[in-house]
Design an enzyme around this catalytic site. Structure first.
Site, mmCIF file in Angstrom:
data_model
loop_
_atom_site.group_PDB
_atom_site.id
_atom_site.type_symbol
_atom_site.label_atom_id
_atom_site.label_comp_id
_atom_site.label_asym_id
_atom_site.label_seq_id
_atom_site.Cartn_x
_atom_site.Cartn_y
_atom_site.Cartn_z
ATOM 1 N N PHE A 1 0.463 -0.966 0.079
ATOM 2 C CA PHE A 1 -0.194 -0.083 -0.383
ATOM 3 C C PHE A 1 0.935 1.217 0.493
ATOM 4 O O PHE A 1 1.655 1.429 1.234
ATOM 5 C CB PHE A 1 -0.998 0.132 1.177
ATOM 6 N N ASP B 1 9.040 2.728 1.521
ATOM 7 C CA ASP B 1 8.368 3.492 1.871
ATOM 8 C C ASP B 1 8.232 3.006 3.191
ATOM 9 O O ASP B 1 8.217 1.907 3.777
ATOM 10 C CB ASP B 1 6.795 2.807 1.201
ATOM 11 N N LYS C 1 2.790 9.397 8.663
ATOM 12 C CA LYS C 1 2.696 8.860 9.832
ATOM 13 C C LYS C 1 3.438 9.762 11.034
ATOM 14 O O LYS C 1 2.701 10.324 11.618
ATOM 15 C CB LYS C 1 2.804 7.590 10.147
#
Ligand SMILES: Cc1ncc(COP(=O)(O)O)c(C=O)c1O
Length: 381
Positions: free
Chosen positions: A122, A206, A235
């Site tokens: 993702f 990522d 995040k």
């Protein structure tokens, strides 16, 4: 009339107050929060140092745009990259934006278009990142995708043969978060690094979910044989204040020139204050040791529920853990919430645990007691 687009389905509670590992909803019910805004509030909710740093910045300047120097950017960049091979940073506002910028960087840097990503990955919901993501459900109805992303099976040695001279980059998460808390095998990563080196292919890691101490090191790639050319972050970087970043290895600094990439809000003084305060806390050796100790305690406790029938394994690194079930976990997530523990699924059959990185032993044990209570009741009934 409900006035929001239904992108998040039904939301059962609203959190009105939060402190450390606990949140309270508008009905006054208190929960132990093992979601933390989906791996965002690594310092817990409203950490005093982050709060005071932001309050001090609020009294100075909020936003100036990148037309003017923002000295916090250089300080955050240096703290992020100190002791790594990474040399340059670009700040933005989210994981998707960091990945989208990295995609542009890779295209211009390599002059090639083929990018290898992995099934169940993702990487975000912009158009390029829908193409990068290895999950059909996020793409449904939005075709045609940005082409030239090739999805290979994760942790599959033979699949690495897809990396060739035509490949611009291989792009991966070290622990697939949304894909089910799946950890990349070390031997596989070693082979991936060797293939990339052999064919002159860039590696993009990522770390939007795994970064900023979540896995027990500053970045998850530090636990692997990988030497990424690009690392993306978001995040956990701002403790809840939106901050994203692209970090690059030597050579990338000449790719973007003035005007070829940018962001109005990216790296603004408030965002940099939040990031600086977050890193003051989480990049300390003691904090990293704490993540590893609490991760080991939580993992050991969760392993007690693995019976081979209802639950098959505990996966993950540090305080990014998943309890893998043989059935849908949706009902358990609701029961755990009702019992006072917030957790989030990772795919249909994994309960994911993303607590504060500063949580206490007592909070780990409290969570395990709630899980034990809910699961045992379920197993008996
Ligand atoms: C690994 C990874 N990359 C990218 C993203 C997208 O980040 P954002 O939601 O901040 O755009 C996420 C979000 O869950 C993620 O887990």
């Amino acid at each position: 009339m409900y006035s929001l687009l239904p992108t998040y389905g039904q939301r059962h509670i609203e959190i009105e107050q939060a402190s450390g590992s606990y949140v309270t909803d508008t009905a006054g019910k208190r929960y132990l929060d093992f979601v933390m805004g989906i791996a965002v509030c690594g310092t817990g909710h409203r950490h005093p140092h982050v709060s005071q740093t932001l309050e001090a910045q609020l009294q100075k300047v909020w936003h100036t745009s990148n037309l003017y120097n923002i000295s916090g950017q250089a300080r955050v960049a240096e703290t992020l990259m100190s002791g790594t091979h990474l040399t340059h940073a670009f700040f933005c506002n989210s994981g998707t934006e960091a990945n989208e910028g990295a995609f542009k960087l890779i295209r211009k840097w390599t002059n090639k278009t083929k990018i290898v990503t992995f099934t169940k990955s993702f990487h975000g919901r912009s158009f390029a990142m829908l193409g990068a993501t290895g999950q059909d459900k996020v793409k449904a109805g939005f075709g045609p995708m940005v082409s030239d992303f090739v999805h290979a099976p994760f942790n599959d040695m033979d699949a690495l043969d897809i990396i060739d001279d035509e490949t611009a980059a291989v792009w991966l998460e070290i622990v697939q978060g949304e894909g089910g808390v799946v950890v990349a095998d070390s031997a596989w990563l070693e082979a991936l690094q060797a293939k990339a080196t052999e064919h002159g292919v860039k590696i993009v890691v990522d770390e939007v979910q795994t970064g900023i101490a979540r896995t027990g090191t500053r970045f998850a790639f530090e636990q692997t044989p990988l030497k990424p050319d690009v690392v993306t972050l978001a995040k956990g970087l701002g403790s809840g204040f939106p901050v994203g970043a692209i970090l690059t290895a030597a050579g990338a600094e000449h790719v973007f020139t003035a005007g070829s990439h940018g962001s109005t809000f990216g790296g603004n003084p408030l965002a940099m204050a939040a990031a600086e305060a977050t890193l003051d806390i989480l990049f300390e050796a003691d904090a990293l040791a704490h993540v590893n100790a609490m991760g080991a305690r939580l993992r050991a406790g969760l392993e007690q529920f693995v019976d081979g029938e209802t639950f098959t394994e505990v996966r993950g690194l540090g305080l990014m853990l998943g309890l893998v079930a043989t059935q849908s976990v949706a009902a358990w997530i609701e029961q755990l919430r009702d019992a006072g523990l917030l957790v989030v699924a990772a795919g249909p059959d994994v309960i994911r645990f993303l607590p504060s990185l500063l949580l206490t032993e007592a909070e780990v044990d409290e969570a395990l007691a709630i899980i034990g209570h809910v699961i045992t009741k379920e197993m008996v009934s």
